[in-house]
Design a protein around this motif. Structure first.
Motif, PDB file in Angstrom:
ATOM      1  N   GLN A 118       0.807  -1.216   0.000  1.00  0.00           N
ATOM      2  CA  GLN A 118       0.000   0.000   0.000  1.00  0.00           C
ATOM      3  C   GLN A 118       0.843   1.270   0.000  1.00  0.00           C
ATOM      4  O   GLN A 118       0.292   2.373  -0.111  1.00  0.00           O
ATOM      5  CB  GLN A 118      -0.935   0.010   1.221  1.00  0.00           C
ATOM      6  CG  GLN A 118      -2.026  -1.038   1.177  1.00  0.00           C
ATOM      7  CD  GLN A 118      -2.881  -0.999   2.426  1.00  0.00           C
ATOM      8  OE1 GLN A 118      -2.506  -1.538   3.477  1.00  0.00           O
ATOM      9  NE2 GLN A 118      -4.026  -0.351   2.332  1.00  0.00           N
ATOM     10  N   ARG A 119       2.147   1.135   0.139  1.00  0.00           N
ATOM     11  CA  ARG A 119       3.003   2.314   0.139  1.00  0.00           C
ATOM     12  C   ARG A 119       2.880   3.083  -1.180  1.00  0.00           C
ATOM     13  O   ARG A 119       2.754   2.484  -2.249  1.00  0.00           O
ATOM     14  CB  ARG A 119       4.462   1.912   0.348  1.00  0.00           C
ATOM     15  CG  ARG A 119       4.776   1.440   1.750  1.00  0.00           C
ATOM     16  CD  ARG A 119       6.166   0.858   1.818  1.00  0.00           C
ATOM     17  NE  ARG A 119       6.574   0.561   3.188  1.00  0.00           N
ATOM     18  CZ  ARG A 119       7.592  -0.230   3.496  1.00  0.00           C
ATOM     19  NH1 ARG A 119       8.316  -0.798   2.532  1.00  0.00           N
ATOM     20  NH2 ARG A 119       7.895  -0.458   4.753  1.00  0.00           N
ATOM     21  N   VAL A 120       2.939   4.391  -1.069  1.00  0.00           N
ATOM     22  CA  VAL A 120       2.850   5.257  -2.247  1.00  0.00           C
ATOM     23  C   VAL A 120       4.212   5.895  -2.470  1.00  0.00           C
ATOM     24  O   VAL A 120       4.745   6.572  -1.581  1.00  0.00           O
ATOM     25  CB  VAL A 120       1.780   6.343  -2.052  1.00  0.00           C
ATOM     26  CG1 VAL A 120       1.714   7.253  -3.286  1.00  0.00           C
ATOM     27  CG2 VAL A 120       0.416   5.708  -1.778  1.00  0.00           C
ATOM     28  N   PHE A 121       4.781   5.690  -3.662  1.00  0.00           N
ATOM     29  CA  PHE A 121       6.107   6.211  -3.992  1.00  0.00           C
ATOM     30  C   PHE A 121       6.015   7.354  -4.988  1.00  0.00           C
ATOM     31  O   PHE A 121       5.088   7.421  -5.813  1.00  0.00           O
ATOM     32  CB  PHE A 121       6.975   5.094  -4.592  1.00  0.00           C
ATOM     33  CG  PHE A 121       7.433   4.067  -3.599  1.00  0.00           C
ATOM     34  CD1 PHE A 121       8.651   4.197  -2.947  1.00  0.00           C
ATOM     35  CD2 PHE A 121       6.634   2.973  -3.297  1.00  0.00           C
ATOM     36  CE1 PHE A 121       9.067   3.249  -2.032  1.00  0.00           C
ATOM     37  CE2 PHE A 121       7.038   2.014  -2.380  1.00  0.00           C
ATOM     38  CZ  PHE A 121       8.256   2.156  -1.748  1.00  0.00           C
ATOM     39  N   ASP A 122       6.989   8.238  -4.896  1.00  0.00           N
ATOM     40  CA  ASP A 122       7.186   9.270  -5.916  1.00  0.00           C
ATOM     41  C   ASP A 122       7.524   8.572  -7.231  1.00  0.00           C
ATOM     42  O   ASP A 122       8.499   7.825  -7.306  1.00  0.00           O
ATOM     43  CB  ASP A 122       8.331  10.180  -5.458  1.00  0.00           C
ATOM     44  CG  ASP A 122       8.816  11.115  -6.542  1.00  0.00           C
ATOM     45  OD1 ASP A 122       8.044  11.403  -7.466  1.00  0.00           O
ATOM     46  OD2 ASP A 122       9.983  11.545  -6.457  1.00  0.00           O
ATOM     47  N   HIS A 123       6.757   8.828  -8.266  1.00  0.00           N
ATOM     48  CA  HIS A 123       6.986   8.182  -9.563  1.00  0.00           C
ATOM     49  C   HIS A 123       7.617   9.124 -10.579  1.00  0.00           C
ATOM     50  O   HIS A 123       7.786   8.766 -11.739  1.00  0.00           O
ATOM     51  CB  HIS A 123       5.668   7.637 -10.121  1.00  0.00           C
ATOM     52  CG  HIS A 123       5.097   6.511  -9.318  1.00  0.00           C
ATOM     53  ND1 HIS A 123       5.749   5.305  -9.148  1.00  0.00           N
ATOM     54  CD2 HIS A 123       3.936   6.424  -8.611  1.00  0.00           C
ATOM     55  CE1 HIS A 123       5.019   4.513  -8.391  1.00  0.00           C
ATOM     56  NE2 HIS A 123       3.908   5.173  -8.040  1.00  0.00           N
ATOM     57  N   GLU A 124       7.966  10.345 -10.117  1.00  0.00           N
ATOM     58  CA  GLU A 124       8.524  11.315 -11.057  1.00  0.00           C
ATOM     59  C   GLU A 124      10.040  11.349 -11.025  1.00  0.00           C
ATOM     60  O   GLU A 124      10.661  11.920 -11.924  1.00  0.00           O
ATOM     61  CB  GLU A 124       7.974  12.712 -10.749  1.00  0.00           C
ATOM     62  CG  GLU A 124       6.464  12.816 -10.963  1.00  0.00           C
ATOM     63  CD  GLU A 124       5.956  14.220 -10.725  1.00  0.00           C
ATOM     64  OE1 GLU A 124       6.783  15.105 -10.383  1.00  0.00           O
ATOM     65  OE2 GLU A 124       4.742  14.435 -10.875  1.00  0.00           O
ATOM     66  N   GLN A 125      10.639  10.772  -9.998  1.00  0.00           N
ATOM     67  CA  GLN A 125      12.086  10.788  -9.880  1.00  0.00           C
ATOM     68  C   GLN A 125      12.586   9.377  -9.592  1.00  0.00           C
ATOM     69  O   GLN A 125      11.871   8.552  -9.027  1.00  0.00           O
ATOM     70  CB  GLN A 125      12.541  11.732  -8.761  1.00  0.00           C
ATOM     71  CG  GLN A 125      12.150  13.175  -8.968  1.00  0.00           C
ATOM     72  CD  GLN A 125      12.745  14.070  -7.905  1.00  0.00           C
ATOM     73  OE1 GLN A 125      13.959  14.118  -7.725  1.00  0.00           O
ATOM     74  NE2 GLN A 125      11.900  14.794  -7.185  1.00  0.00           N
ATOM     75  N   SER A 126      13.809   9.132  -9.978  1.00  0.00           N
ATOM     76  CA  SER A 126      14.454   7.857  -9.683  1.00  0.00           C
ATOM     77  C   SER A 126      15.860   8.140  -9.144  1.00  0.00           C
ATOM     78  O   SER A 126      16.680   8.733  -9.845  1.00  0.00           O
ATOM     79  CB  SER A 126      14.538   6.988 -10.938  1.00  0.00           C
ATOM     80  OG  SER A 126      15.138   5.750 -10.633  1.00  0.00           O
ATOM     81  N   PRO A 127      16.146   7.724  -7.899  1.00  0.00           N
ATOM     82  CA  PRO A 127      15.241   7.054  -6.966  1.00  0.00           C
ATOM     83  C   PRO A 127      14.115   7.974  -6.508  1.00  0.00           C
ATOM     84  O   PRO A 127      14.247   9.200  -6.609  1.00  0.00           O
ATOM     85  CB  PRO A 127      16.152   6.676  -5.807  1.00  0.00           C
ATOM     86  CG  PRO A 127      17.235   7.707  -5.838  1.00  0.00           C
ATOM     87  CD  PRO A 127      17.473   7.990  -7.292  1.00  0.00           C
ATOM     88  N   PRO A 128      13.026   7.418  -6.021  1.00  0.00           N
ATOM     89  CA  PRO A 128      11.904   8.256  -5.590  1.00  0.00           C
ATOM     90  C   PRO A 128      12.319   9.188  -4.463  1.00  0.00           C
ATOM     91  O   PRO A 128      13.082   8.816  -3.577  1.00  0.00           O
ATOM     92  CB  PRO A 128      10.859   7.245  -5.126  1.00  0.00           C
ATOM     93  CG  PRO A 128      11.615   5.984  -4.857  1.00  0.00           C
ATOM     94  CD  PRO A 128      12.767   5.984  -5.805  1.00  0.00           C
TER      95      PRO A 128
END
Length: 759
Positions: A118-128
């Motif tokens: 259920q964790r929500v990650f930043d999807h705009e940067q790598s690494p988040p």
């Protein structure tokens, strides 16, 4: 919600074999064990009984605390902090693995648990740049049937527990009581029986109940519509809990006695659940920490002791269901795990996988812990931390250090430099010169420079001891603590609202400790320390942020340090939807290291034991949750490449700072200040990986004080590179942070180089 103001940039012994859990008694009673020595739990003594109102003027805080405290001190930086605040009553608290909050529209106390998926990650940067856990999921909701007027109260606060009540506002009666202890495996709802009222238990779920199955007289299996498996225990086997609609369970009749209903989530093998039957009905109401020592009074570990209430027909003596975090597991013996582990595992929000135990105490004392503990025992002033003599440096390095020290002392105007409207920045200046003082005396052995600087530093510190700085300190009679006299909540990073006290005051404690240490070396005693106003003032600051005693009437126990999470929390009296937070793990270490140095110069063995335990815990917890090497398996794999947490909240991690998003800020706020203890926390492996993968790519483009911090940090993995940077004849002093000196940078890097054979 609170957002901090912009942060100005820099430049502006005997090892005992594993002990049986039931062979260690409570209190300080010595109990025989199967060895040639004995283990006992030591007490947590008062640092001082001095009334702080004789040291600082008193004031009433602008924010009125809840009225339940009866004049007692109130912990301000604990997991239940939201509920103490007017706008935080319906925000969550995290006990781990659960979060709870009060929902006024539902007249319920809500319980939630979030799985890894259920964790929500930043999807705009790598690494988040961040990940967080969703909030507000009303998995289990405790209420009573047909309630229309409710409120929530909180009371019985300790440093690891509290109690919240769902109250009938009209009659001012607690309907359900929730004793909350960090790590408790059950959420326990105690339904109160009143002979003149007909109350039915009501349990709801906005997620929705897929199935509710009664498996034994007391145990129910619940599957929610999100596929999560929960178990519910009711201690009244004559009470049927019936699913009346897809979102509601109601008791078949009114309760006829006080009734406990307990719930837990289960993500392990369901066939293992019967082991919880033996402790269902028991619940912890408090947890206290005790240092462990042997018969020779040598520190061997620590113990988390749970106070247990309730009743179970299947278990004697009382035990409870507890979850431990990864840094606990590092240091719990295999024998203890074999006897007490339930083989149940759940997800914490930001601290990895938790392991279940059935016990009345967690004993932290395995060989790994003792090894680290022994190393921390020797931690002292000298690079790098050893109580033995400082390293011997060659004449060329000594000459460079002496030139830097003479120049910095000659140019120093400590009175003006430390005359700031910030305890934090004033403390950094004083500690900077304190480490120069340490260097002139213990490294250079230059009596002239030592005496000159000692006098200057004492005069500058006296401004704060006499409380004549720009913004004086007050003793707060409302919440019980030392705060800035300003009424502006955001001034000095929120000091007056209990933000960052361990960061702010730790620098002053280090300064006082070094003054006393130098004087003791010069003449066998410290006249500065013998002046009680100096000692009382420093110890007033320590009592504010790291007071070990529950018997101190003037300060809460362990305001900053969280013995369950294994590190401190910086956030004070500010509401937060993601809970408490901390962005500088290194200044957390500094604050505890300061206490250890102070306890050494004041010969306070009890206090030194506490600080030693805390530093040993920090070594483990920081390298699980704040600093990430390639082999870190605690944090999500996609987040590890950030190398550090940035700001760690109770419910999320955000790779940023409150004062900017530059990589040098984010990485190095977890490095400052570089101290003798730093090498014990920041491993050479970590520093090398952070340098190779992040810092080496940006350092050439940095031309302020962060450059100096980066290059001094490099000494932990490459002291030659670091020393070469600071010993360059063309060194630019604008590369020095306001809390950093060239003298100390040379001493620090040269000492590490010497220890590697590069004298």
């Amino acid at each position: 919600m609170y957002n901090r103001p912009r942060f100005p940039l820099p430049g502006e012994q005997l090892r005992q074999s594993q002990t049986q859990a039931n062979e260690i008694s409570s209190g300080s009673q010595t109990v025989p064990v199967n060895r040639d020595t004995q283990i006992k739990q030591a007490s947590l003594d008062l640092i001082s009984a001095t009334d702080p109102r004789g040291i600082l003027p008193q004031k009433i805080h602008a924010l009125t605390p809840p009225n339940f405290n009866n004049g007692c001190s109130i912990p301000t930086n604990k997991f239940y902090g939201n509920l103490l605040l007017p706008k935080g009553q319906e925000l969550p608290l995290w006990t781990h693995p659960f979060s709870l909050w009060y929902s006024h529209p539902d007249h319920s106390v809500c319980v939630s648990y979030t799985s890894q998926n259920q964790r929500v990650f930043d999807h705009e940067q790598s690494p988040p740049q961040f990940y967080f856990n969703p909030v507000g999921i009303k998995s289990i909701m405790f209420s009573v049937e047909n309630i229309s007027n409710s409120s929530m109260s909180i009371h019985t606060l300790t440093h690891m527990s509290c109690q919240i009540d769902l109250v009938d506002s009209q009659l001012n009666q607690p309907l359900i009581q929730f004793p909350l202890v960090q790590g408790a495996g059950f959420i326990t709802a105690l339904y109160k029986y009143y002979p003149n009222r007909l109350l039915r238990t009501c349990i709801k779920s906005m997620v929705g109940f897929r199935t509710v199955t009664r498996q034994t007289a007391e145990r129910y299996e619940i599957v929610l519509n999100d596929n999560k498996l929960w178990y519910l225990y009711c201690n009244d086997s004559t009470l049927d809990l019936n699913l009346t609609n897809p979102q509601t369970i109601v008791s078949s009749r009114e309760i006829t006695r006080d009734t406990s209903i307990q719930v837990t989530v289960w993500e392990s093998d369901p066939s293992l659940i019967p082991q919880l039957d033996q402790v269902a009905g028991y619940y912890p109401t408090n947890c206290e920490v005790s240092p462990l020592t042997n018969s020779l009074s040598n520190l061997t570990g620590y113990c988390l002791n749970y106070t247990i209430s309730g009743y179970s027909s299947q278990s004697s003596p009382p035990q409870c269901f507890i979850y431990a975090l990864p840094h606990h597991m590092d240091h719990i013996s295999s024998d203890f795990i074999a006897r007490h582990s339930t083989n149940s595992y759940v997800n914490s929000t930001v601290s990895g996988t938790m392991t279940g135990f059935i016990t009345d105490k967690l004993i932290i004392d395995n060989d790994n812990y003792l090894y680290d503990l022994q190393a921390m025992k020797t931690m002292s002033f000298h690079p790098f931390g050893l109580k033995s003599n400082p390293p011997i440096l060659d004449s060329g390095k000594m000459q460079l250090i002496k030139e830097a020290a003479r120049r910095e002392i000659t140019e120093a105007n400590i009175m003006d430099e430390s005359n700031l409207d910030s305890m934090y920045f004033s403390g950094k200046v004083l500690a900077k010169y304190a480490w120069i003082l340490y260097s002139t005396h213990f490294i250079l052995r230059d009596l002239e420079l030592t005496n000159i600087l000692l006098s200057k530093l004492q005069r500058a510190l006296d401004r704060f001891v006499s409380n004549t700085q720009i913004i004086p300190l007050n003793y707060d009679m409302s919440w019980k603590g030392v705060i800035s006299s300003t009424n502006e909540p955001l001034k000095d990073f929120g000091n007056s609202f209990y933000n960052d006290h361990h960061f702010h005051y730790g620098y002053f404690v280090i300064t006082g400790a070094i003054i006393a240490k130098v004087e003791q070396s010069l003449s066998g005693q410290s006249s500065w320390l013998q002046q009680l106003r100096n000692k009382d003032w420093i110890e007033c600051l320590i009592r504010d942020y790291d007071n070990p005693s529950s018997n101190d009437p003037w300060f809460p126990q362990f305001r900053s340090f969280d013995w369950f999470n294994g590190h401190s929390w910086a956030k004070g009296l500010f509401e937060s939807g993601d809970g408490k937070d901390q962005e500088s793990s290194s200044e957390d270490v500094m604050s505890v290291y300061a206490v250890k140095l102070w306890s050494e110069v004041t010969n306070n063995q009890n206090l030194e034991n506490i600080a030693t335990l805390q530093l040993t815990i920090l070594k483990s917890s920081i390298n699980h949750y704040f600093l990430y090497t390639d082999d870190n398996t605690t944090e999500p794999s996609q987040f590890i490449a950030n190398r550090c947490s940035g700001i760690l909240f109770e419910n999320k991690i955000h790779h940023t700072t409150y004062f900017g998003n530059n990589l040098e800020y984010i990485q190095m706020i977890h490095a400052i200040p570089l101290l003798p203890v730093s090498a014990s926390i920041r491993s050479s492996t970590f520093v090398r990986q952070e340098w190779d993968q992040i810092l080496s790519r940006i350092v050439d483009n940095i031309n302020d004080g962060w450059k100096g911090i980066i290059m001094l940090n490099v000494s932990l993995c490459d002291p030659y590179r670091s020393y070469s940077f600071f010993s360059n004849p063309q060194f630019n002093k604008s590369y020095l942070d306001g809390g950093q000196s060239l003298t100390w940078s040379l001493v620090y890097s040269a000492s590490l180089l010497s220890m590697q054979g590069g004298r």
